[in-house]
Design a protein around this motif. Structure first.
Motif, PDB file in Angstrom:
ATOM      1  N   GLY A 113       0.822  -1.200   0.000  1.00  0.00           N
ATOM      2  CA  GLY A 113       0.000   0.000   0.000  1.00  0.00           C
ATOM      3  C   GLY A 113       0.858   1.252   0.000  1.00  0.00           C
ATOM      4  N   GLY A 114       0.254   2.378   0.306  1.00  0.00           N
ATOM      5  CA  GLY A 114       0.991   3.638   0.373  1.00  0.00           C
ATOM      6  C   GLY A 114       1.459   4.105  -0.984  1.00  0.00           C
ATOM      7  N   THR A 115       2.729   4.493  -1.052  1.00  0.00           N
ATOM      8  CA  THR A 115       3.253   5.087  -2.289  1.00  0.00           C
ATOM      9  C   THR A 115       3.254   4.108  -3.456  1.00  0.00           C
ATOM     10  OG1 THR A 115       5.508   4.559  -1.539  1.00  0.00           O
ATOM     11  CG2 THR A 115       4.689   6.785  -1.095  1.00  0.00           C
ATOM     12  N   ASP A 116       3.445   2.803  -3.204  1.00  0.00           N
ATOM     13  CA  ASP A 116       3.420   1.821  -4.284  1.00  0.00           C
ATOM     14  C   ASP A 116       2.053   1.827  -4.964  1.00  0.00           C
ATOM     15  OD1 ASP A 116       5.819   1.232  -3.012  1.00  0.00           O
ATOM     16  OD2 ASP A 116       5.630  -0.916  -3.307  1.00  0.00           O
ATOM     17  N   THR A 117       1.015   1.698  -4.154  1.00  0.00           N
ATOM     18  CA  THR A 117      -0.346   1.676  -4.703  1.00  0.00           C
ATOM     19  C   THR A 117      -0.684   2.994  -5.394  1.00  0.00           C
ATOM     20  OG1 THR A 117      -1.151   0.054  -3.096  1.00  0.00           O
ATOM     21  CG2 THR A 117      -2.785   1.536  -4.051  1.00  0.00           C
ATOM     22  N   GLN A 118      -0.319   4.099  -4.781  1.00  0.00           N
ATOM     23  CA  GLN A 118      -0.614   5.412  -5.385  1.00  0.00           C
ATOM     24  C   GLN A 118       0.038   5.564  -6.752  1.00  0.00           C
ATOM     25  OE1 GLN A 118       0.763   8.143  -2.369  1.00  0.00           O
ATOM     26  NE2 GLN A 118      -0.556   7.225  -0.824  1.00  0.00           N
ATOM     27  N   LYS A 119       1.275   5.104  -6.854  1.00  0.00           N
ATOM     28  CA  LYS A 119       2.015   5.201  -8.120  1.00  0.00           C
ATOM     29  C   LYS A 119       1.353   4.367  -9.213  1.00  0.00           C
ATOM     30  CE  LYS A 119       5.892   3.045  -8.014  1.00  0.00           C
ATOM     31  NZ  LYS A 119       7.284   2.697  -7.643  1.00  0.00           N
ATOM     32  N   PHE A 120       0.946   3.146  -8.878  1.00  0.00           N
ATOM     33  CA  PHE A 120       0.355   2.266  -9.887  1.00  0.00           C
ATOM     34  C   PHE A 120      -1.068   2.702 -10.260  1.00  0.00           C
ATOM     35  CE2 PHE A 120       3.245  -1.162  -7.883  1.00  0.00           C
ATOM     36  CZ  PHE A 120       4.303  -0.752  -8.668  1.00  0.00           C
ATOM     37  N   VAL A 121      -1.771   3.306  -9.309  1.00  0.00           N
ATOM     38  CA  VAL A 121      -3.098   3.865  -9.624  1.00  0.00           C
ATOM     39  C   VAL A 121      -2.959   5.013 -10.617  1.00  0.00           C
ATOM     40  CG1 VAL A 121      -5.041   5.181  -8.689  1.00  0.00           C
ATOM     41  CG2 VAL A 121      -4.228   3.155  -7.486  1.00  0.00           C
ATOM     42  N   LYS A 122      -1.989   5.859 -10.379  1.00  0.00           N
ATOM     43  CA  LYS A 122      -1.746   6.998 -11.269  1.00  0.00           C
ATOM     44  C   LYS A 122      -1.436   6.530 -12.686  1.00  0.00           C
ATOM     45  CE  LYS A 122       1.003  11.253 -11.591  1.00  0.00           C
ATOM     46  NZ  LYS A 122       2.094  12.051 -10.951  1.00  0.00           N
ATOM     47  N   ALA A 123      -0.779   5.377 -12.803  1.00  0.00           N
ATOM     48  CA  ALA A 123      -0.450   4.823 -14.119  1.00  0.00           C
ATOM     49  C   ALA A 123      -1.611   4.047 -14.734  1.00  0.00           C
ATOM     50  CB  ALA A 123       0.765   3.902 -14.001  1.00  0.00           C
ATOM     51  N   GLY A 124      -2.714   3.910 -13.977  1.00  0.00           N
ATOM     52  CA  GLY A 124      -3.882   3.216 -14.494  1.00  0.00           C
ATOM     53  C   GLY A 124      -3.744   1.707 -14.555  1.00  0.00           C
ATOM     54  N   ARG A 125      -2.907   1.126 -13.688  1.00  0.00           N
ATOM     55  CA  ARG A 125      -2.630  -0.314 -13.765  1.00  0.00           C
ATOM     56  C   ARG A 125      -3.405  -1.162 -12.759  1.00  0.00           C
ATOM     57  NH1 ARG A 125      -0.698   0.408 -18.661  1.00  0.00           N
ATOM     58  NH2 ARG A 125       1.499   1.075 -18.770  1.00  0.00           N
ATOM     59  N   LEU A 126      -4.068  -0.557 -11.776  1.00  0.00           N
ATOM     60  CA  LEU A 126      -4.736  -1.320 -10.727  1.00  0.00           C
ATOM     61  C   LEU A 126      -6.247  -1.317 -10.885  1.00  0.00           C
ATOM     62  CD1 LEU A 126      -2.732  -0.333  -7.505  1.00  0.00           C
ATOM     63  CD2 LEU A 126      -2.465  -2.354  -8.940  1.00  0.00           C
ATOM     64  N   LEU A 127      -6.847  -2.463 -10.627  1.00  0.00           N
ATOM     65  CA  LEU A 127      -8.297  -2.633 -10.694  1.00  0.00           C
ATOM     66  C   LEU A 127      -8.960  -1.934  -9.511  1.00  0.00           C
ATOM     67  CD1 LEU A 127     -10.709  -4.146 -12.064  1.00  0.00           C
ATOM     68  CD2 LEU A 127     -10.254  -6.020 -10.445  1.00  0.00           C
ATOM     69  N   ASP A 128     -10.011  -1.174  -9.784  1.00  0.00           N
ATOM     70  CA  ASP A 128     -10.809  -0.546  -8.732  1.00  0.00           C
ATOM     71  C   ASP A 128     -11.680  -1.630  -8.101  1.00  0.00           C
ATOM     72  OD1 ASP A 128     -12.453   0.922  -7.088  1.00  0.00           O
ATOM     73  OD2 ASP A 128     -13.449   2.033  -8.702  1.00  0.00           O
ATOM     74  N   LEU A 129     -11.436  -1.926  -6.841  1.00  0.00           N
ATOM     75  CA  LEU A 129     -12.134  -3.007  -6.157  1.00  0.00           C
ATOM     76  C   LEU A 129     -13.387  -2.552  -5.427  1.00  0.00           C
ATOM     77  CD1 LEU A 129      -8.974  -4.699  -4.585  1.00  0.00           C
ATOM     78  CD2 LEU A 129     -10.172  -5.379  -6.670  1.00  0.00           C
TER      79      LEU A 129
END
Length: 442
Positions: A113-129
């Motif tokens: 979580g934290g900065t890792d998740t924020q970075k990948f969300v910004k890149a559009g790579r993570l599924l919205d759960l």
């Protein structure tokens, strides 16, 4: 303010009719029957599941994950789950970032979580759960989703919670005439008594540099406060500030006084647990996840003599706080077809059931990420840990600061332990890395 693990677990136990246990029925007879009926006609497909359960001490967690995968395959027609084990640091800092940059992450993968998740969300790579959790009736079952929440949406799920503190050998403490220390001075006094009796005061292995920074993170938060970490990134606080340096100098005292395990720079993480459970060290600073290893009667000579306490007060802004969070779990690719989406939902239903969460707690000692209604059969050390976890928590520094700063800190701390750098030199090097990282992020 973050809700603590113990408070929420306790509150969950008081609520009658908790529905979390219902999710443990996933994979029951009806589901299996339906899956079997359609399996002949189903077109085969594969989903990739990246995990980090590759160490010897992770065998039980790997078996749990294998059982989850097997049940997924039973419940989803045509599904084959392809498990891939990768060392956690390689996954987090090398492999997964490269895959995210290329747009080719696994279907399901270990995520911080934290900065890792924020970075990948910004890149559009993570599924919205968010809609999936609502559909499955799980959103209100989690103790804390803060570190995986970005702009009000949930992009990852923690597998467990943790706190970091001091395991201690109750028999050694009794023989030394020592009480659980409440202050830094008392802590040092216990260490000195242990050393005088030729007992290693602190089991410690620093070849894996992240292990060093568990204790170091707690020390500088004790002296400078939890807000110091965000201050480093914002530029409002410096590593060279006196209150931060005070924490590093305290660590330096432990090094120079010979309180750490001998030859620790050449020892991997597991060696500090081995030293402690062999009854050869008075204390061990580690995460709550270590409890299963140190109280396992088949592995530990001190299984019935282990206690746990929060690191003592130093007289600083962060006294009483404890490093704890729900920062590690699973994320999911943002680009899923219909079959992959079915597999992901099945993974979530099974992995995040009360059955699997309690099994994880009993077998591996990881604090649950879900509200658990029944803690029967759990080792008493868990009760001690949950009591300590009731303190106000702060997140691990590496969920906030930049990777290059973390790397600089790891290298510099190993230099301090090896006698090649003073506390002052360490904070100066880390501040230079922080200045550069902050400049890059602007």
């Amino acid at each position: 303010m973050k809700k603590t693990v113990s408070t929420l677990v306790a509150s969950a136990m008081l609520v009658s009719g908790l529905t979390a246990c219902g999710s443990s029925d996933t994979g029951g007879a009806a589901d299996k029957g339906g899956a079997a009926a359609g399996k002949d006609e189903a077109k085969p497909f594969t989903v990739s599941l990246r995990h980090v359960q590759v160490r010897d001490d992770a065998k039980l967690r790997l078996k749990l994950l294998e059982d989850v995968a097997k049940r997924m395959e039973e419940n989803v027609p045509g599904l084959k789950v392809e498990l891939e084990g990768v060392e956690d640091k390689v996954n987090r800092f090398e492999k997964l970032p490269a895959e995210m940059a290329a747009g080719t992450p696994p279907t399901i993968f270990d995520l911080f979580g934290g900065t890792d998740t924020q970075k990948f969300v910004k890149a559009g790579r993570l599924l919205d759960l968010t809609p999936i959790l609502a559909e499955l009736g799980l959103k209100d079952k989690f103790l804390n989703l803060d570190e995986f929440t970005v702009d009000g949406k949930i992009y990852g799920l923690p597998t467990a919670g943790f706190v970091e503190g001091v395991f201690y050998n109750k028999k050694i403490f009794k023989d030394l005439g020592a009480e659980v220390p409440k202050t830094w001075e008392e802590f040092v006094a216990v260490a000195e008594k242990s050393k005088a009796k030729n007992i290693t005061p602190l089991a410690f292995a620093s070849s894996d540099a992240w292990v060093i920074n568990m204790l170091m993170n707690t020390l500088w938060v004790r002296t400078a406060g939890a807000e110091s970490v965000n201050g480093f990134v914002a530029g409002t606080k410096k590593w060279t500030d006196g209150d931060v340096l005070d924490g590093f100098k305290k660590f330096e005292t432990l090094v120079k006084s010979g309180y750490f395990q001998e030859g620790n720079l050449g020892l991997k993480y597991a060696e500090q647990q081995n030293k402690f459970r062999a009854g050869e060290a008075a204390m061990l600073f580690d995460g709550s996840w270590a409890n299963s290893a140190v109280v396992d009667p088949e592995k530990s000579k001190i299984a019935n003599d282990v206690g746990f306490f929060n690191f003592p007060a130093t007289g600083g802004k962060g006294d009483g706080l404890i490093n704890g969070s729900f920062s590690n779990g699973y994320g999911f690719s943002a680009t899923l077809n219909d079959n992959e989406m079915k597999a992901v939902k099945e993974f979530i239903k099974i992995m995040y059931s009360e059955e699997m969460q309690k099994r994880q707690l009993k077998e591996s000692g990881f604090l649950p990420a879900l509200k658990i209604s029944d803690l029967s059969g759990v080792n008493p050390i868990v009760g001690e840990i949950l009591k300590v976890a009731n303190a106000k928590q702060f997140p691990a520094f590496d969920s906030v600061i930049q990777a290059k700063v973390r790397e600089a800190l790891e290298v510099s701390m190993q230099e301090m332990i090896g006698g090649k750098a003073t506390a002052e030199q360490v904070v100066e090097k880390v501040q230079k890395a922080q200045d550069a990282a902050n400049k890059e992020s602007k």
